[in-house]
Design a protein around this motif. Structure first.
Motif, mmCIF file in Angstrom:
data_model
loop_
_atom_site.group_PDB
_atom_site.id
_atom_site.type_symbol
_atom_site.label_atom_id
_atom_site.label_comp_id
_atom_site.label_asym_id
_atom_site.label_seq_id
_atom_site.Cartn_x
_atom_site.Cartn_y
_atom_site.Cartn_z
ATOM 1 N N UNK A 170 -77.151 85.371 56.948
ATOM 2 C CA UNK A 170 -78.450 84.703 57.113
ATOM 3 C C UNK A 170 -78.419 83.748 58.305
ATOM 4 N N UNK A 171 -77.326 83.032 58.467
ATOM 5 C CA UNK A 171 -77.174 82.125 59.614
ATOM 6 C C UNK A 171 -77.167 82.910 60.922
ATOM 7 N N UNK A 172 -76.513 84.064 60.918
ATOM 8 C CA UNK A 172 -76.455 84.888 62.123
ATOM 9 C C UNK A 172 -77.856 85.333 62.546
ATOM 10 N N UNK A 173 -78.669 85.759 61.570
ATOM 11 C CA UNK A 173 -80.056 86.128 61.868
ATOM 12 C C UNK A 173 -80.840 84.920 62.385
ATOM 13 N N UNK A 209 -77.583 74.070 54.560
ATOM 14 C CA UNK A 209 -77.135 72.720 54.916
ATOM 15 C C UNK A 209 -75.907 72.854 55.818
ATOM 16 N N UNK A 210 -75.908 72.294 57.032
ATOM 17 C CA UNK A 210 -76.981 71.552 57.690
ATOM 18 C C UNK A 210 -78.239 72.411 57.910
ATOM 19 N N UNK A 211 -79.345 71.732 58.141
ATOM 20 C CA UNK A 211 -80.657 72.370 58.212
ATOM 21 C C UNK A 211 -80.858 73.119 59.525
ATOM 22 N N UNK A 212 -81.984 73.838 59.587
ATOM 23 C CA UNK A 212 -82.361 74.544 60.816
ATOM 24 C C UNK A 212 -82.484 73.565 61.988
ATOM 25 N N UNK A 213 -83.151 72.440 61.747
ATOM 26 C CA UNK A 213 -83.349 71.464 62.834
ATOM 27 C C UNK A 213 -82.010 70.915 63.315
ATOM 28 N N UNK A 214 -81.070 70.712 62.383
ATOM 29 C CA UNK A 214 -79.738 70.242 62.774
ATOM 30 C C UNK A 214 -78.999 71.296 63.605
ATOM 31 N N UNK A 215 -79.212 72.563 63.290
ATOM 32 C CA UNK A 215 -78.605 73.650 64.061
ATOM 33 C C UNK A 215 -79.101 73.633 65.506
ATOM 34 N N UNK A 229 -87.720 67.290 61.711
ATOM 35 C CA UNK A 229 -88.270 67.618 60.396
ATOM 36 C C UNK A 229 -87.968 69.083 60.082
ATOM 37 N N UNK A 230 -87.712 69.359 58.804
ATOM 38 C CA UNK A 230 -87.416 70.715 58.363
ATOM 39 C C UNK A 230 -88.329 71.055 57.186
ATOM 40 N N UNK A 231 -89.291 71.972 57.377
ATOM 41 C CA UNK A 231 -90.260 72.333 56.346
ATOM 42 C C UNK A 231 -89.787 73.586 55.616
ATOM 43 N N UNK A 232 -89.767 73.549 54.283
ATOM 44 C CA UNK A 232 -89.258 74.668 53.487
ATOM 45 C C UNK A 232 -90.264 75.088 52.423
ATOM 46 N N UNK A 233 -90.225 76.376 52.057
ATOM 47 C CA UNK A 233 -91.004 76.881 50.931
ATOM 48 C C UNK A 233 -92.508 76.783 51.080
ATOM 49 N N UNK A 234 -93.023 76.703 52.306
ATOM 50 C CA UNK A 234 -94.460 76.504 52.496
ATOM 51 C C UNK A 234 -95.181 77.769 52.923
#
Length: 504
Positions: A170-173, A209-215, A229-234
């Motif tokens: 999932x991280x690779x994608x 974790x770490x989040x997308x924004x941290x990546x 900011x990292x928005x999830x599940x929306x």
């Protein structure tokens, strides 16, 4: 006799004007809209005539007397000018700052990740969890989906036999799509990552974790005081929510850049069970993502493509049916997936009506608002059997970016908003070429219009997106120039083949 026949042929060959009732009504409506739109100007003509006539009667002595009165009331004049300066200063300091869209970039998957329908069905057949009924259901959905043969999927969903996805997959994608879009965005705009002060990322299903924004911050070595900011599940409407959040931040932090990245993760979105309501997403969702650069710097206006006019967000979560119509859950066998309710289209329609009730007064011409108001009053006060008047949003917008969630979604909005085929062309072609890329689909659609050379200075664009919860969100953009496609436009190499004819 021959000349008579020739005369009949000539008359038949001439195209006579159509004076049918529907055409007459069309011209009456156009005349009405023109009259109402230019009513202030028409009213000002007599007033200006009176002023000019009265001014022409003034003699030089009258003008000299007025000047003397001003001289003797110097204190009043100075006081008036001072108040005017103070009020003007307060107004310009307190007014909302404009938010500009400098440029955006959509991820273009490499050719080796394309997944044709036959290959997709072969992958499904190798999935031991699917029975014959599930395979037949998937085949029918694919045939009616509106997806073409060039959509893409990550490596994990191309390996036969299938293997269980991992967090590493999932991280690779995520990195493939995210950095692919952001690299192009920074190259197109010549903005350095360390100059970005605000970062908003949205992805519904996969939230590590770490989040997308941290990546992103780690990859591009962004500054330590960045507002991230990292928005999830929306859901699929989170792209507009991310833009709205970035807009609010830009109106607080002056002279800043904001980057918005919108995507969905397919690796963690695959359902390997047999529940039909959860199998639909397997057929529709495909690889994609978009990165957007926003600015509140007045100096960026000249080089920006669009200015953000309005964002209107509607949340129907207080209604239990709306809340549960798109839901991530486990089936009886413990397999996780996203379930789509049979009430989805009806709920989406209600959410759209609520959304445009707020949006309409902000964008529609006065003539349309009057028709809507008169119809509403007649229905409420006189119990008249009148159908609710549907405003003509074609008078408010030149372009429509309808979330490419599926063919049924596009069909429903085309019908309800009384749009023409050209207005939904970008949505249909995006679904065909890229599939449902979730919250980024509206950006692929905007890129399509740019690639077609349709975006002219002053044009207005309406982005409409739907998402779980249930939400309907709208963003309105104003084209600041005759917009040219970016060098990395995802349609660059194939736009000459579109629009394609779709099977019904």
């Amino acid at each position: 006799m021959k000349s008579a026949n020739n005369g009949v042929e000539i008359l038949q060959s001439r195209r006579l004007p159509d004076f049918s009732p529907s055409v007459k009504l069309k011209y009456v409506k156009l005349g009405y809209h023109y009259l109402i739109s230019h009513l202030p100007t028409l009213c000002l003509v007599p007033l200006m005539s009176v002023i000019i006539v009265e001014a022409s009667r003034l003699s030089l002595d009258d003008i000299h007397e007025l000047w003397l009165q001003l001289e003797y009331n110097l204190v009043s004049v100075i006081l008036f000018c001072s108040v005017l300066v103070v009020v003007s200063t307060v107004y310009f300091m307190s007014r909302k700052r404009s938010v500009y869209l400098v440029d955006f970039s959509c991820y273009l998957p490499p050719s080796h990740l394309k997944i044709k329908h036959d290959y997709f069905m072969e992958y499904c057949k190798s999935e031991t969890a699917f029975d014959e009924s599930s395979l037949e259901f998937l085949r029918k959905i694919m045939e009616r989906s509106g997806l073409g043969e060039e959509t893409s999927a990550p490596e994990t969903l191309r390996s036969i036999p299938p293997r269980a996805p991992t967090i590493a997959d999932a991280r690779q994608e995520a990195e493939l799509v995210m950095f692919g879009a952001l690299d192009k965005l920074f190259a197109n705009t010549n903005v350095k990552p360390r100059d970005v002060g605000i970062l908003v990322v949205n992805c519904s299903i996969f939230n590590p974790t770490p989040s997308w924004s941290a990546m992103i911050i780690n990859k591009y070595k962004m500054r330590s005081n960045i507002k991230s900011f990292n928005l999830a599940g929306m859901g699929c409407s989170a792209g507009v929510i991310a833009v709205d959040l970035a807009k609010d931040m830009l109106r607080v932090h002056r002279n800043s850049y904001a980057v918005v990245f919108s995507t969905e993760n397919m690796t963690y979105n695959w359902y390997s069970g047999t529940k039909k309501s959860m199998l639909i997403s397997n057929c529709l969702f495909r690889l994609g993502g978009a990165a957007v650069l926003l600015s509140n710097k007045s100096a960026d206006r000249k080089r920006s493509k669009y200015e953000l006019s309005h964002v209107v967000r509607t949340h129907m979560g207080a209604n239990d049916k709306a809340f549960k119509c798109v839901q991530q859950e486990q089936d009886d066998d413990g397999k996780t997936g996203v379930s789509l309710s049979k009430d989805l289209m009806a709920i989406a329609g209600d959410a759209l009506k609520t959304n445009i009730t707020t949006l309409g007064p902000l964008v529609l011409p006065v003539s349309e608002q009057l028709l809507f108001f008169v119809t509403l009053v007649a229905k409420r006060l006189f119990n008249a059997k009148i159908k609710p008047y549907i405003p003509d949003f074609k008078l408010a917008f030149e372009h429509f970016c309808i979330h490419a969630g599926g063919r049924a979604v596009i069909d429903e909005l085309e019908k309800n908003l009384q749009l023409l085929p050209v207005h939904v062309e970008a949505s249909r072609m995006t679904l065909h070429r890229f599939g449902n890329t979730s919250s980024s689909s509206i950006w692929y659609e905007l890129a399509y219009m740019e690639a077609k050379g349709r975006m002219r200075k002053g044009d207005r664009v309406w982005q409409i997106a739907f998402g779980s919860g249930f939400k309907c969100n709208s963003a309105v953009w104003l084209a600041l120039n005759n917009v040219k496609p970016s060098a990395t436009n995802p349609w660059k190499d194939c736009i000459h083949r579109y629009p394609v004819k779709l099977m019904l």
